[in-house]
Design a protein around this motif. Structure first.
Motif, PDB file in Angstrom:
ATOM      1  N   ILE A  14      26.320 -31.027  -2.643  1.00  0.00           N
ATOM      2  CA  ILE A  14      26.178 -30.303  -3.818  1.00  0.00           C
ATOM      3  C   ILE A  14      26.974 -31.292  -4.835  1.00  0.00           C
ATOM      4  O   ILE A  14      27.828 -31.866  -4.592  1.00  0.00           O
ATOM      5  CB  ILE A  14      26.582 -28.955  -3.808  1.00  0.00           C
ATOM      6  N   ALA A  15      26.463 -31.251  -6.083  1.00  0.00           N
ATOM      7  CA  ALA A  15      26.948 -32.141  -7.253  1.00  0.00           C
ATOM      8  C   ALA A  15      28.185 -31.266  -7.890  1.00  0.00           C
ATOM      9  O   ALA A  15      29.364 -31.790  -8.280  1.00  0.00           O
ATOM     10  CB  ALA A  15      26.217 -32.584  -8.183  1.00  0.00           C
ATOM     11  N   ASP A  16      28.147 -29.915  -8.266  1.00  0.00           N
ATOM     12  CA  ASP A  16      28.978 -29.258  -8.885  1.00  0.00           C
ATOM     13  C   ASP A  16      29.433 -27.978  -8.150  1.00  0.00           C
ATOM     14  O   ASP A  16      28.541 -27.068  -7.777  1.00  0.00           O
ATOM     15  CB  ASP A  16      28.358 -28.814 -10.273  1.00  0.00           C
ATOM     16  N   SER A  20      27.299 -24.304  -7.792  1.00  0.00           N
ATOM     17  CA  SER A  20      26.758 -23.782  -6.510  1.00  0.00           C
ATOM     18  C   SER A  20      27.378 -22.399  -5.863  1.00  0.00           C
ATOM     19  O   SER A  20      26.602 -21.851  -5.348  1.00  0.00           O
ATOM     20  CB  SER A  20      26.883 -24.984  -5.544  1.00  0.00           C
ATOM     21  N   ARG A  59      27.666 -35.059  -4.018  1.00  0.00           N
ATOM     22  CA  ARG A  59      26.395 -35.443  -4.157  1.00  0.00           C
ATOM     23  C   ARG A  59      26.221 -35.979  -5.601  1.00  0.00           C
ATOM     24  O   ARG A  59      26.178 -35.609  -6.383  1.00  0.00           O
ATOM     25  CB  ARG A  59      25.360 -34.093  -4.004  1.00  0.00           C
ATOM     26  N   ALA A  63      18.737 -34.309  -4.079  1.00  0.00           N
ATOM     27  CA  ALA A  63      18.321 -33.708  -3.167  1.00  0.00           C
ATOM     28  C   ALA A  63      16.736 -33.979  -2.702  1.00  0.00           C
ATOM     29  O   ALA A  63      15.937 -33.961  -3.788  1.00  0.00           O
ATOM     30  CB  ALA A  63      18.621 -32.155  -2.993  1.00  0.00           C
ATOM     31  N   ASP A 112      20.858 -27.707  -7.125  1.00  0.00           N
ATOM     32  CA  ASP A 112      20.899 -29.077  -6.898  1.00  0.00           C
ATOM     33  C   ASP A 112      19.703 -29.651  -6.320  1.00  0.00           C
ATOM     34  O   ASP A 112      19.406 -30.770  -6.049  1.00  0.00           O
ATOM     35  CB  ASP A 112      21.720 -29.616  -5.728  1.00  0.00           C
ATOM     36  N   HIS A 114      18.004 -28.175  -3.739  1.00  0.00           N
ATOM     37  CA  HIS A 114      17.629 -27.639  -2.341  1.00  0.00           C
ATOM     38  C   HIS A 114      16.701 -26.493  -2.278  1.00  0.00           C
ATOM     39  O   HIS A 114      16.963 -25.565  -3.076  1.00  0.00           O
ATOM     40  CB  HIS A 114      19.079 -27.243  -1.535  1.00  0.00           C
TER      41      HIS A 114
END
Length: 133
Positions: A14-16, A20, A59, A63, A112, A114
């Motif tokens: 994940i980025a954040d 998330s 990330r 994704a 993200d 997903h």
């Protein structure tokens, strides 16, 4: 020889982390778990029956998730209730659809990209109706 006992966890990048955590806690209604002191950021959530979701920060690439590709599925106790909650949350999702075996499924997209499938337990009854060669 390898003897698999059960699925332990699913891990996604994940980025954040805060974004998330909010999604999986508030939209997906998962319970956050304590996480070991790794040298990278992330979060853990309970998926039920001892299974876990591990979010791993860092990330940077998009994704590549799709309902007919990489995704994970969560069996929900009350599909109608889960669907109503997802709709009221405003989270991006596809409308419910029925699988060929009779189970309902709905695909939700996390921040993200997903894909998380929500499904009911119709498959248990459907499996009894399905004739295999």
């Amino acid at each position: 020889m390898i003897r698999i006992i059960e699925l332990n966890h699913v891990a996604i990048h994940i980025a954040d982390v805060d974004r998330s955590i909010a999604f999986y806690r508030d939209v997906m209604m998962l319970r956050q778990l304590p996480r070991p002191e790794f040298d990278f950021d992330g979060a853990w959530f309970e998926l039920g029956d001892g299974r876990q979701l591990h979010l791993i920060a860092g990330r940077v690439l998009p994704a590549h998730s799709h309902n007919r590709g990489t995704h994970f599925a969560l069996h929900v106790a009350d599909f109608d209730e889960a669907e109503a909650h997802i709709q009221s949350s405003g989270a991006p999702h596809k409308p419910r659809q029925r699988r060929p075996d009779g189970a309902w499924q709905l695909f939700v997209t996390d921040p993200d990209g997903h894909i998380v499938e929500l499904c009911d337990n119709t498959t248990a009854d459907a499996a009894k109706r399905t004739k295999f060669p």
